[in-house]
Design an enzyme around this catalytic site. Structure first.
Site, short mmCIF file in Angstrom:
data_model
loop_
_atom_site.label_atom_id
_atom_site.label_comp_id
_atom_site.label_asym_id
_atom_site.label_seq_id
_atom_site.Cartn_x
_atom_site.Cartn_y
_atom_site.Cartn_z
N ASP A 17 29.52 -30.56 -43.07
CA ASP A 17 28.28 -30.00 -42.14
C ASP A 17 28.60 -28.30 -41.91
O ASP A 17 27.83 -27.40 -41.86
CB ASP A 17 27.80 -30.71 -41.08
CG ASP A 17 26.66 -30.99 -40.77
OD1 ASP A 17 25.97 -29.80 -40.58
OD2 ASP A 17 25.85 -31.99 -40.70
N HIS A 20 27.60 -25.25 -43.78
CA HIS A 20 26.31 -24.40 -43.43
C HIS A 20 26.77 -23.09 -42.47
O HIS A 20 26.13 -22.04 -43.03
CB HIS A 20 25.37 -25.31 -42.69
CG HIS A 20 24.81 -26.47 -43.57
ND1 HIS A 20 24.20 -26.35 -44.97
CD2 HIS A 20 24.89 -27.77 -43.28
CE1 HIS A 20 23.67 -27.34 -45.33
NE2 HIS A 20 24.27 -28.34 -44.43
N HIS A 199 24.51 -40.21 -37.19
CA HIS A 199 24.94 -38.62 -37.30
C HIS A 199 24.09 -37.76 -36.36
O HIS A 199 22.99 -37.55 -36.68
CB HIS A 199 24.80 -38.27 -38.70
CG HIS A 199 25.02 -36.99 -39.16
ND1 HIS A 199 26.02 -36.30 -39.90
CD2 HIS A 199 24.15 -35.68 -39.09
CE1 HIS A 199 25.95 -35.05 -40.06
NE2 HIS A 199 24.89 -34.89 -39.68
N HIS A 201 23.20 -34.19 -34.09
CA HIS A 201 23.44 -32.56 -33.83
C HIS A 201 23.07 -32.43 -32.47
O HIS A 201 22.18 -33.09 -31.85
CB HIS A 201 22.28 -31.95 -34.77
CG HIS A 201 22.90 -31.68 -36.25
ND1 HIS A 201 23.77 -30.80 -36.78
CD2 HIS A 201 22.87 -32.55 -37.39
CE1 HIS A 201 23.94 -30.95 -37.94
NE2 HIS A 201 23.77 -32.01 -38.24
N TYR A 290 14.84 -29.26 -39.49
CA TYR A 290 16.06 -29.60 -40.23
C TYR A 290 17.33 -28.58 -39.90
O TYR A 290 16.97 -27.26 -40.21
CB TYR A 290 15.92 -29.44 -41.67
CG TYR A 290 16.83 -30.14 -42.62
CD1 TYR A 290 17.10 -31.30 -42.85
CD2 TYR A 290 17.14 -29.42 -43.69
CE1 TYR A 290 18.05 -31.76 -43.57
CE2 TYR A 290 18.11 -29.62 -44.84
CZ TYR A 290 18.50 -31.15 -44.67
OH TYR A 290 19.33 -31.58 -45.58
#
Ligand SMILES: C[C@H](O)CC(=O)C(=O)O
Ligand SMILES: [Mn+2]
Length: 342
Positions: A17, A20, A199, A201, A290
């Site tokens: 991740d 990104h 998961h 964020h 997203y």
């Protein structure tokens, strides 16, 4: 919240991740140095691939500094105790990528689909099980569907052979009650030996709290990244989550101070910009967008003069999902024209 001797598996996202915000440009030395630090800190599972998974190298998702093969071949032989996982999004990654990953020693494959599209994961999950891999079904943007519908998709993945199912808060949109509803229902209805993961964020600063709620309601795998290096405002920050687990009686096997040092000494210095909750990453969480759209929206702001925040709000309003990266520029252009900027 106290947990008596509850054991969980923390799964590191820094090197996947985290690709990104690095625009997939991590060097092999950065990868191997951080992976060795995580391994020495006791992190049991580390994900390594392009940010969009195996085969992500493309015009749409971005060309990485090195191929998946190069990253995996560099990291795997150095690991003393940690296993390595790879992400695969059907349509981006193929069965050939899966085979290659297995041959290089990848232990865990995570087959990721949008939260309502689990049926496209069937052949990849079945094949991974045939290869005797730890096989995870990874349901992305899980806030976009109800707990009941998420369960239907999870049951499909389980029926294909996944031995672990993830509820993935790709947008960092969920509040603790959303996590409780989804993880609680999945834990109640999936097979008792099917593992459950979360998961998170950190766009609404809920990464650690949501992960804790996930553990409380039955998740035993939790994703996190050192110093939070990941899409948007980052993943659940690993060193914070590990310290909170230690305080709460959750066993992770990860050393509280060693993981802090990995975050501080290795990961923070290689960030291209601070991973923090600024107005754009906050908007991802607020509008349910997203996480990996962030840099695309910032680039479109530079090109078309429409603020990234406005573009992201519009992406959320339109319900755009992973794979629709090309629509960001299209949306920005439409907005620029409407505002007389073009
Ligand atoms: C391909 C995405 O980056 C997968 C992920 O980490 C998420 O949906 O969040
Ligand atoms: Mn993510």
């Amino acid at each position: 919240m106290t947990f008596t001797s509850k054991k969980i598996t923390v799964h590191d996202m820094t090197l996947r991740d985290g690709m990104h915000p690095k625009r997939h440009q991590m060097t092999l030395t950065q990868m191997t140095t951080i992976a060795q630090g995580l391994d020495a800190a006791g992190v049991p599972l580390i994900e390594v691939t392009h940010g969009d998974g195996l085969g992500g190298s493309s015009v749409n998702y971005g060309f990485p500094a090195h191929s998946d093969e190069q990253y995996l071949s560099a990291v795997i032989p150095l690991m003393k105790q940690a296993k390595v996982s790879a992400l695969l999004l059907p349509g981006i990654g193929t069965i050939d990528h899966l085979q290659m990953a297995r041959e290089l020693g990848v232990h865990t494959i995570r087959v990721a689909t949008h939260c309502t599209e689990a049926d496209v994961s069937q052949q990849h999950i079945r094949y991974a099980r045939k290869l005797d891999m730890d096989t995870v079904g990874f349901l992305m943007m899980a806030h976009m569907t109800s707990p009941e519908k998420l369960l239907e998709q999870a049951l499909l993945m389980e029926s294909y052979g996944a031995n672990c199912i993830y509820c993935t808060d790709s947008a960092g949109y969920m509040l603790p009650e959303d996590v409780k509803a989804r993880i609680g229902l999945l834990r109640e209805k999936l097979q008792p030996d099917t593992e459950l993961g979360f998961h998170g964020h950190h766009n609404l600063a809920m990464g650690v709290a949501n992960s804790l709620v996930a553990v409380e309601y039955g998740a035993n795998r939790i994703d996190a990244a050192a110093a939070g290096l990941g899409a948007g405002a980052g993943n659940t920050p690993m060193e914070v989550f590990i310290a909170v687990c230690a305080r709460s009686g959750i066993e992770t096997g990860v050393d509280v101070f060693k993981i802090q040092d990995v975050a501080e000494d290795l990961v923070v210095p290689m960030m291209d910009f601070p991973i923090r909750i600024d107005r754009d990453s906050l908007t991802l969480g607020y509008a349910g967008v997203y996480g990996s759209f962030l840099l695309f929206a910032k680039r479109a702001e530079q090109q078309y003069g429409v603020p990234a925040r406005d573009i992201l709000v519009e992406m959320g309003r339109r319900g755009m999902v992973g794979g629709q990266e090309d629509m960001i520029e299209d949306t920005a252009l439409t907005m620029a024209r409407a505002r007389g900027l073009r």
